[in-house]
Motif scaffolding. Structure first.
Motif: not given
Length: 294
Positions: A33-59
């Motif tokens: 198995i090969c896991l991404s680096q880093p573990k959390e890519v956060q590519y498919f989510n449009e929103k992040s958390s209430y402290t961060r707002g929109l996800n810059a990686n989404f587009n």
């Protein structure tokens, strides 16, 4: 659809503060198995958390996403684990459009305990919260929404079959981690499902931390992004493997212990989840009676 022949085999979609770091460590330890680096890519989510707002990686383009797997061998079983995917309304469809045959891993935890752990992470680690927990959970609906597991899973079932989703609770991990890691290997399709990770891998992962130097945390995250942008995910993996990131975190933070949740507040919060827990039990066949206790 994906813009190249590149594909991944599994995606861990959440939940936040529910054992995903342990699951990711078990997967990453297996030689097939090969896991991404880093573990959390956060590519498919449009929103992040209430402290961060929109996800810059989404587009960002699909080529950007691929760079997180450059270190992986061609025939390895590839995947990532981003906890922001589970509550995000756009993630299920975007994941399906990119990888329609992908398998999903969902980590779950007592819903109130999950909320409480999230609060202390935002307060002590990210240094983004100063309000008391009782105030935050009444003003920020994100805490409740992230613990409504059945409601979130319903969005994924619009695109993925139940057979393609593996559910693991933190209780199961604590009670019998060996059964859990074997179930993970079988689910993602390793040839050797009996592989046993080294003893060091079995310890508790992602312990609660209190950051003393916020600038140090920002620097670590920025350096990680620079390595990925330059196509050096293999170098990043080596640094993580040999403890460089853990060493840096020990410099800027220390272990955090927080008080138990107020029993009255816990009783009040549990009522918000009873119906959702019941629906989730019927869906999965799991006994989650301990989650309903006040």
């Amino acid at each position: 659809m994906a813009e190249s022949d590149f594909k991944i085999d599994f995606v861990g979609v959440g939940a936040e503060k529910a054992g995903s770091s342990w699951v990711a460590a078990m997967l990453d330890a297996h030689p097939e198995i090969c896991l991404s680096q880093p573990k959390e890519v956060q590519y498919f989510n449009e929103k992040s958390s209430y402290t961060r707002g929109l996800n810059a990686n989404f587009n960002k383009g699909f080529g950007w996403y691929e760079k997180h797997f450059i270190h992986c061998k061609k025939n390895s079983i590839k995947g990532e684990f981003s906890t922001a995917y589970l509550p995000d309304k756009t993630a299920p469809k975007k994941i399906f459009q990119s990888f329609p045959g992908v398998k999903l891993i969902v980590c779950l935890r007592d819903p109130v305990d999950r909320m409480y752990s999230q609060y202390w992470m935002y307060k002590n680690y990210f240094l983004k919260e100063k309000r008391p927990f009782s105030e935050v959970v009444r003003e920020e609906k994100e805490y409740t929404e992230k613990s409504l597991y059945f409601k979130q899973i319903k969005e994924y079932l619009k695109y993925f079959s139940l057979e393609n989703i593996l559910f693991i609770t933190l209780d199961e991990i604590k009670e019998n981690p060996k059964i859990c890691h074997k179930a993970l290997y079988k689910f993602v399709g390793t040839r050797n499902v009996d592989f046993v990770p080294g003893k060091g891998v079995f310890g508790r992962k992602n312990k609660a931390k209190r950051v003393r130097f916020r600038s140090g945390l920002v620097l670590i995250n920025r350096l990680s992004k620079i390595f990925i942008f330059l196509g050096f995910s293999r170098v990043l993996k080596v640094l993580v493997k040999y403890g460089f990131k853990d060493f840096c975190l020990r410099i800027i933070s220390d272990e955090s212990r927080y008080p138990p949740i107020d029993k009255g507040l816990r009783s009040e919060l549990i009522k918000k989840f009873i119906s959702d827990i019941d629906d989730f039990e019927r869906l999965t066949g799991k006994n989650l009676s301990s989650w309903k206790k006040t």
